[in-house]
Motif scaffolding. Structure first.
Motif, short mmCIF file in Angstrom:
data_model
loop_
_atom_site.label_atom_id
_atom_site.label_comp_id
_atom_site.label_asym_id
_atom_site.label_seq_id
_atom_site.Cartn_x
_atom_site.Cartn_y
_atom_site.Cartn_z
N GLY A 106 0.83 -1.20 0.00
CA GLY A 106 0.00 0.00 0.00
C GLY A 106 0.87 1.25 0.00
O GLY A 106 2.06 1.19 0.32
N GLU A 133 -3.27 4.82 4.74
CA GLU A 133 -3.12 5.44 3.43
C GLU A 133 -3.36 6.95 3.53
O GLU A 133 -3.71 7.49 4.59
CB GLU A 133 -4.08 4.80 2.43
CG GLU A 133 -3.86 3.29 2.24
CD GLU A 133 -2.48 2.96 1.71
OE1 GLU A 133 -2.28 3.00 0.49
OE2 GLU A 133 -1.59 2.66 2.54
N GLY A 138 -6.19 7.36 -0.62
CA GLY A 138 -6.20 5.93 -0.33
C GLY A 138 -7.07 5.53 0.84
O GLY A 138 -7.57 4.40 0.88
N THR A 180 -3.09 2.06 -3.70
CA THR A 180 -3.96 1.51 -2.67
C THR A 180 -4.93 0.50 -3.27
O THR A 180 -5.16 -0.57 -2.71
CB THR A 180 -4.76 2.63 -1.97
OG1 THR A 180 -3.86 3.60 -1.46
CG2 THR A 180 -5.63 2.08 -0.85
#
Length: 203
Positions: A106, A133, A138, A180
């Protein structure tokens, strides 16, 4: 001068010991409440992805290392299967599985989530349990409701290798957060791969 150095060293030693002891006390005080809060959040995530289930039972013989190897051998790399539960209704009938997944890669690091898969091989939902994120980008992976990244996964079939649209797939990436989106998609593919290996998983 020598006496002052010894004195200063003793003072620092005492401060270090006292601070260490204080931290130890704080840890002991907060350890159980933190563990209970984490367990409650995890239990809530089970219900979030399988609302019709009454109880969630450990899958017999589950081993995270073995489960993650199954996923890796299926060609999905960088995914860890943390746990697997059977979702059971009030009459004792099995509804499907709840699988805990951690996917690496991520934008802000690993993303962990719980996903539900019905016995007929369809995804019920997912709920993020750990995500770091970018806010406004994200982090939308954790959003619920119509038009969200999460909503398009409901009803998706296991046994399919999904990809985001920028990679030629049919999963719409989160706007401005392709990394993401790929991380989540990889993790879900991993969860599906493990589901396929479960006894009675593939119908």
């Amino acid at each position: 001068m020598k006496n002052k150095l010894v004195h200063d060293a003793l003072v620092l030693t005492v401060i270090t010991v006292v601070a260490g002891a204080a931290l130890g006390v704080v840890y002991e005080i907060t350890k159980d409440p933190i563990a209970k809060a984490q367990e409650a959040a995890l239990n809530a995530s089970y219900k979030a992805v399988f609302a019709d289930a009454d109880t969630f039972k450990d899958v017999d013989g589950f081993d995270s290392g073995a489960a993650s190897k199954i996923v890796s051998d299926a060609g999905v790399k960088g995914v860890t299967i943390n746990f697997a539960k059977e979702a059971v209704d009030a009459s004792g009938s099995e509804l499907g599985y709840v699988i805990g997944v951690t996917s690496d890669g991520g934008y802000g690091g690993d993303i962990s989530f719980t996903m539900g898969i019905s016995s007929d091989g369809k995804m019920t939902d997912y709920a993020t349990t750990s995500i770091s994120e970018t806010a406004g980008l994200g982090m939308h992976a954790a959003d619920k409701g119509s038009g969200t990244f999460e909503s398009q996964w409901q009803g998706k079939d296991a046994g399919t290798d999904y990809a985001v649209t920028k990679d030629g797939g049919d999963i719409q990436a989160i706007s401005g957060a392709t990394i993401t989106s790929r991380c989540m998609t990889k993790g879900i593919n991993g969860g599906f791969a493990y589901f396929e290996s479960l006894e009675g998983g593939a119908q």
